[in-house]
Scaffold this active site. Sequence first.
Site, mmCIF file in Angstrom:
data_model
loop_
_atom_site.group_PDB
_atom_site.id
_atom_site.type_symbol
_atom_site.label_atom_id
_atom_site.label_comp_id
_atom_site.label_asym_id
_atom_site.label_seq_id
_atom_site.Cartn_x
_atom_site.Cartn_y
_atom_site.Cartn_z
ATOM 1 N N THR B 1 0.844 -1.206 0.000
ATOM 2 C CA THR B 1 0.000 0.000 0.000
ATOM 3 C C THR B 1 0.875 1.251 0.000
ATOM 4 O OG1 THR B 1 -1.621 -1.173 1.326
ATOM 5 C CG2 THR B 1 -1.838 1.209 1.284
ATOM 6 N N ARG B 29 -11.467 -9.577 -2.720
ATOM 7 C CA ARG B 29 -11.223 -9.079 -1.349
ATOM 8 C C ARG B 29 -10.889 -7.587 -1.390
ATOM 9 N NH1 ARG B 29 -6.789 -6.202 1.018
ATOM 10 N NH2 ARG B 29 -6.717 -6.595 3.251
ATOM 11 N N VAL B 30 -11.511 -6.797 -0.524
ATOM 12 C CA VAL B 30 -11.200 -5.365 -0.393
ATOM 13 C C VAL B 30 -10.893 -5.098 1.081
ATOM 14 C CG1 VAL B 30 -12.105 -3.014 -0.652
ATOM 15 C CG2 VAL B 30 -12.703 -4.773 -2.321
ATOM 16 N N ASP B 32 -9.014 -1.878 3.755
ATOM 17 C CA ASP B 32 -9.356 -0.534 4.271
ATOM 18 C C ASP B 32 -9.161 0.580 3.251
ATOM 19 O OD1 ASP B 32 -6.472 -1.163 4.576
ATOM 20 O OD2 ASP B 32 -6.393 0.918 5.240
#
Lengths: 175, 137
Positions: B1, B29-30, B32
Amino acid sequence: MSKEVLVIHGGAGRYRQSLQEERKEIEKTLRGALEDGFKALKSGSSLDAVEEAVKAMEASGILNAGKGAALNLLGEQERDASVMFGKNLSFGAVASVKYTWNAVTLARRVMEKTDHVFLVGSGADKLAEILGLDPAGKPSNRLQERYVELIKMVGEKDYELWRKNFEVAKHFFSD
Amino acid sequence: TVGAVAIDKEGNLSAATSTGGLWLKLPGRVGDTPLPGAGVYAENGVVAVSATGIGELIARYLASVKVAFKVKSGLIVEKAVEEVVGEITKLFGQENSIGLIALDSHGRIGLATNCEVFIRGFISTEKGPMIALLANE
């Protein structure tokens, strides 16, 4: 008149030996992101600055975003991104994006060109295509090698980020 | 990230976050990153925040807007990010799970993590560019 400041991050987590090998490239990427972002900050808004800085890190391929996005269980790259502008709490986000590597710009387009705040999957990909965002290429060899290494670890039940997926994951593979 | 927070000469605060997610995540999948108040938050006069780490934990705790609540209640931004990192570490019992960068409306910076690696940098009209890779650098 406020002072202009830009802060970036390239991720956080457990130490891995590969960090030393990639250190120079990561440092070069961070400097480039700060440079691009600060140039945008001087000539535009803080929103331009955060978009340019994140876009530079997405383009590098060395960090877990954009071209360098981690591979999912099936060896595909799915990207998520978001932008938020504090002046009026405007917000744009995308998730599970495959079409383009430049997810942060797509998130900003959702904020500025649609009435929505969040687009996912094929809808987000369609918008990226319509707006002419740069298509994502194949994952790099470095990413594909890491994928093979991790799949092996999963086989040996040695994958710390899974607590439950073992059961459901096997159904994603025919054999 | 990866992520960024910025304040411009008009005092507007912005934040952005982008990720490939977790290695070997289930398709679809996701975490935050795209959730407002979790992986990203910006509110003029308060703070801009970008988060990184294990998305499932950051999402459940709404880490970014928790920093904003603390700054709004008068805590300085350095302390606000440290408190949120401490609370997540304690609540979920997991080190190496979160990193936060934040910027308040005076241009003060907050950086905090419970990870060994925290890739980060900053630049301003007065200082920088400064970069670091390990949390203890």
